[in-house]
Design a protein around this motif. Structure first.
Motif, PDB file in Angstrom:
ATOM      1  N   ARG A  20       9.274  11.135   8.970  1.00 27.76           N
ATOM      2  CA  ARG A  20       8.890  12.027   7.861  1.00 27.76           C
ATOM      3  C   ARG A  20      10.089  12.576   7.103  1.00 27.76           C
ATOM      4  O   ARG A  20       9.928  13.149   6.016  1.00 27.76           O
ATOM      5  N   TYR A  21      11.278  12.473   7.681  1.00 29.88           N
ATOM      6  CA  TYR A  21      12.443  13.134   7.082  1.00 29.88           C
ATOM      7  C   TYR A  21      13.098  12.268   5.997  1.00 29.88           C
ATOM      8  O   TYR A  21      13.100  11.039   6.085  1.00 29.88           O
ATOM      9  N   PRO A  22      13.669  12.926   4.937  1.00 31.99           N
ATOM     10  CA  PRO A  22      14.477  12.182   3.960  1.00 31.99           C
ATOM     11  C   PRO A  22      15.735  11.623   4.646  1.00 31.99           C
ATOM     12  O   PRO A  22      16.158  12.166   5.696  1.00 31.99           O
ATOM     13  N   PRO A  23      16.327  10.617   4.071  1.00 30.17           N
ATOM     14  CA  PRO A  23      15.913   9.950   2.821  1.00 30.17           C
ATOM     15  C   PRO A  23      14.685   9.059   3.039  1.00 30.17           C
ATOM     16  O   PRO A  23      14.548   8.437   4.100  1.00 30.17           O
ATOM     17  N   TYR A  24      13.801   8.968   1.998  1.00 31.23           N
ATOM     18  CA  TYR A  24      12.576   8.174   2.093  1.00 31.23           C
ATOM     19  C   TYR A  24      12.884   6.723   1.743  1.00 31.23           C
ATOM     20  O   TYR A  24      13.174   6.388   0.598  1.00 31.23           O
ATOM     21  N   THR A  25      12.812   5.885   2.730  1.00 32.54           N
ATOM     22  CA  THR A  25      13.065   4.451   2.533  1.00 32.54           C
ATOM     23  C   THR A  25      11.735   3.724   2.395  1.00 32.54           C
ATOM     24  O   THR A  25      10.667   4.256   2.714  1.00 32.54           O
ATOM     25  N   GLN A  26      11.816   2.460   1.939  1.00 32.95           N
ATOM     26  CA  GLN A  26      10.594   1.653   1.833  1.00 32.95           C
ATOM     27  C   GLN A  26       9.970   1.460   3.200  1.00 32.95           C
ATOM     28  O   GLN A  26       8.736   1.425   3.340  1.00 32.95           O
ATOM     29  N   GLU A  27      10.785   1.355   4.193  1.00 37.23           N
ATOM     30  CA  GLU A  27      10.269   1.193   5.562  1.00 37.23           C
ATOM     31  C   GLU A  27       9.432   2.414   5.970  1.00 37.23           C
ATOM     32  O   GLU A  27       8.362   2.281   6.577  1.00 37.23           O
ATOM     33  N   LYS A  28       9.884   3.612   5.596  1.00 35.63           N
ATOM     34  CA  LYS A  28       9.131   4.826   5.912  1.00 35.63           C
ATOM     35  C   LYS A  28       7.839   4.896   5.091  1.00 35.63           C
ATOM     36  O   LYS A  28       6.789   5.312   5.595  1.00 35.63           O
ATOM     37  N   VAL A  29       7.921   4.517   3.817  1.00 35.42           N
ATOM     38  CA  VAL A  29       6.726   4.491   2.981  1.00 35.42           C
ATOM     39  C   VAL A  29       5.681   3.562   3.585  1.00 35.42           C
ATOM     40  O   VAL A  29       4.498   3.907   3.695  1.00 35.42           O
ATOM     41  N   ASP A  30       6.092   2.375   4.006  1.00 35.98           N
ATOM     42  CA  ASP A  30       5.155   1.410   4.592  1.00 35.98           C
ATOM     43  C   ASP A  30       4.552   1.956   5.882  1.00 35.98           C
ATOM     44  O   ASP A  30       3.349   1.792   6.144  1.00 35.98           O
ATOM     45  N   ALA A  31       5.360   2.637   6.680  1.00 38.98           N
ATOM     46  CA  ALA A  31       4.887   3.151   7.974  1.00 38.98           C
ATOM     47  C   ALA A  31       3.849   4.260   7.802  1.00 38.98           C
ATOM     48  O   ALA A  31       2.931   4.405   8.619  1.00 38.98           O
ATOM     49  N   LEU A  32       3.983   5.037   6.719  1.00 39.08           N
ATOM     50  CA  LEU A  32       3.105   6.197   6.531  1.00 39.08           C
ATOM     51  C   LEU A  32       1.961   5.943   5.548  1.00 39.08           C
ATOM     52  O   LEU A  32       1.227   6.870   5.202  1.00 39.08           O
ATOM     53  N   SER A  33       1.781   4.715   5.094  1.00 39.31           N
ATOM     54  CA  SER A  33       0.706   4.421   4.129  1.00 39.31           C
ATOM     55  C   SER A  33      -0.102   3.195   4.542  1.00 39.31           C
ATOM     56  O   SER A  33      -0.550   2.426   3.697  1.00 39.31           O
ATOM     57  N   THR A  34      -0.301   3.040   5.831  1.00 37.37           N
ATOM     58  CA  THR A  34      -1.040   1.864   6.328  1.00 37.37           C
ATOM     59  C   THR A  34      -2.500   1.855   5.878  1.00 37.37           C
ATOM     60  O   THR A  34      -3.123   0.799   5.822  1.00 37.37           O
ATOM     61  N   GLN A  35      -3.055   3.023   5.527  1.00 40.43           N
ATOM     62  CA  GLN A  35      -4.454   3.087   5.081  1.00 40.43           C
ATOM     63  C   GLN A  35      -4.680   2.286   3.795  1.00 40.43           C
ATOM     64  O   GLN A  35      -5.812   1.883   3.508  1.00 40.43           O
ATOM     65  N   LEU A  36      -3.625   2.076   3.034  1.00 42.01           N
ATOM     66  CA  LEU A  36      -3.753   1.301   1.798  1.00 42.01           C
ATOM     67  C   LEU A  36      -4.124  -0.147   2.059  1.00 42.01           C
ATOM     68  O   LEU A  36      -4.603  -0.843   1.149  1.00 42.01           O
TER      69      LEU A  36
END
Length: 481
Positions: free
Chosen positions: A448-464
């Motif tokens: 959850r912590y910055p910096p926000y990488t694409q890897e973090k975005v993918d991990a936290l948006s699996t519902q998409l």
């Protein structure tokens, strides 16, 4: 009966609020003692309460004991017994990665509350919310109706002898007194009465964002389709209508009967009436009177304007006694269908089918209770699926109030909120969510912590990327016939 001085109202509220903030009502042992004291007050003064109710309403002893005094004794004792169970913190099921957080729901006390009770059943409709407030660990001001003056005077005298006066107080008075109370901020308001006053109370509560419970009644209809024993149906309906002279929020207000059965049904009502009151209701010790001259005149006014046929009843006397009165061939737009009758007048409205009865009910405000006398399973299902009411009762009237495990309350114009035992307790509590996140959870939170990488975005948006199941609307309009 002397009224509570207006300048005392803020002082009473402030003293109760101080008691709550000191934590006086927090211990379960304290709450249990107050509940048992409430039961003792009822038991030790049962004759005095029955006499006060008789003086206010002319009510028979049996009705007051069964519907009010004994109910409060029973339910206060059940609350005392169930306190540990109801107040126990609740652990919730969560995904494995959150289990170490100890997710818990605590039951918080709302604080200092205002209970405004009516005149028609002043005992149970005062103490049913009060035992909920006590169980929840709240302090409460009880504003009693000035109409039931004998009950009010008695309770004002007895309550300080049994309950802690630093936490529970009685306020006596009329419009100026309730107006003053509503200027103050409360943590919850519980009102039982009519929709006109409820709107005033709701507006006053909104100024302070105060949550409220409204128990309002309304016109509770009865459907009779002829598949249930019509003599027994008439007996049960007349009993429900005659209780407290019809001055009850769950009283059957009007009957929708199949047209070809109307005369048979009315004859059955007359037969039951003659059995209930062989010497006539005005001479009976088993019938109540209308509470006041104002209500007496209102009922006479409704009856004088009806276009229906008065089949029997209608006699009155100067002491506000009013016979159970049956009016048949009542049509839409009649005076008896304008407002909640709240008295011993029963309009009978002929209809051509259960479907027509449902349509008639749905064209009006949602009732507190819908009664239906039928043994037709399809008719029952149609009523369940295609009507709205606070409560639904098949094949009897009023008796639903004895099922203390069920919630009681209205919907829409008949009010909102639920009461009786645990439901009364829950009115005066709130669910306080709590988590305790340990240091050991840090690895699962690092994403959850910055910096926000694409890897973090993918991990936290699996519902998409979740597959959503196919679906289609049902055929038809969904209306059960």
């Amino acid at each position: 009966m002397s009224y509570t001085p207006l300048d005392e109202m803020p002082k009473i509220r402030d003293s109760l609020r101080a008691t709550f903030r000191k934590g006086v009502p927090r211990p379960l042992a304290w709450r249990r003692h107050q509940l048992l004291q409430l039961a003792r007050m009822m038991q030790e003064n049962s004759d005095a309460f029955v006499e006060a109710l008789a003086a206010d309403l002319g009510r028979p002893k049996l009705e007051s004991l069964v519907a009010e005094v004994c109910v409060v004794i029973d339910r206060a004792m059940i609350c005392a017994e169930k306190l540990d169970e109801w107040t126990k913190p609740e652990k919730v099921e969560v995904p494995d990665w959150q289990k170490s957080w100890s997710p818990t729901i605590h039951k918080g006390s709302k604080g200092t509350v205002l209970i405004i009770s009516p005149w028609n059943f002043p005992l149970i409709l005062t103490f049913q919310p009060l035992y909920g407030a006590i169980s929840a660990g709240c302090c409460a001001v009880i504003k009693l109706s000035e109409v039931s003056a004998n009950f009010g005077a008695l309770l004002a005298k007895l309550l300080p002898k049994y309950l802690d006066q630093s936490a529970y107080r009685v306020v006596l008075g009329a419009v100026p007194e309730i107006t003053k109370l509503l200027e103050l901020q409360w943590d919850h308001i519980f009102y039982t009465g009519n929709g006109r006053v409820a709107r005033i109370i709701a507006a006053a509560a909104a100024r302070h964002l105060t949550p409220i419970t409204l128990e309002l009644g309304g016109k509770s209809p009865v459907i009779v389709d002829g598949t249930f024993d019509i003599d027994l149906a008439a007996k049960r309906i007349l009993w429900g209508k005659s209780n407290n002279a019809g001055q009850m929020c769950v009283s059957p207000d009007y009957v929708l009967v199949l047209r070809e059965l109307q005369d048979k049904f009315v004859a059955a009502l007359k037969a039951a009436h003659d059995i209930f009151y062989p010497e006539g209701p005005l001479n009976s010790t088993s019938f109540s009177r209308v509470v006041s001259e104002a209500h007496f005149k209102r009922l006479n006014g409704l009856l004088s304007r009806t276009k229906g046929e008065i089949v029997f009843g209608g006699k009155t006397n100067e002491k506000f006694w009013f016979e159970p009165t049956i009016v048949k061939d009542v049509a839409d737009g009649d005076s008896l269908l304008e407002e909640e009758i709240f008295g011993p007048i029963l309009p009978v409205v002929p209809v051509d089918s259960v479907h027509d009865a449902i349509e008639f009910i749905n064209a009006r405000d949602d009732p507190l209770v819908l009664y239906a006398f039928t043994e037709d399973l399809q008719a029952k299902q149609a009523i369940i699926e295609n009507t709205t009411s606070g409560n639904l009762v098949f094949n009897d009237t009023v008796q639903q109030l004895s099922v203390k495990e069920l919630p009681f309350g209205g919907v829409g114009e008949s009010g909102y909120g639920r009461q009786i035992l645990k439901y009364s307790y829950e009115i005066f509590t709130y669910e306080r969510s709590c988590v305790d996140i340990p240091k050991s959870a840090e690895p699962s939170l690092s994403v959850r912590y910055p910096p926000y990488t694409q890897e973090k975005v993918d991990a936290l948006s699996t519902q998409l990327h979740i597959k959503i199941p196919d679906s289609a609307p049902p055929s038809g309009n969904g209306y059960a016939h």
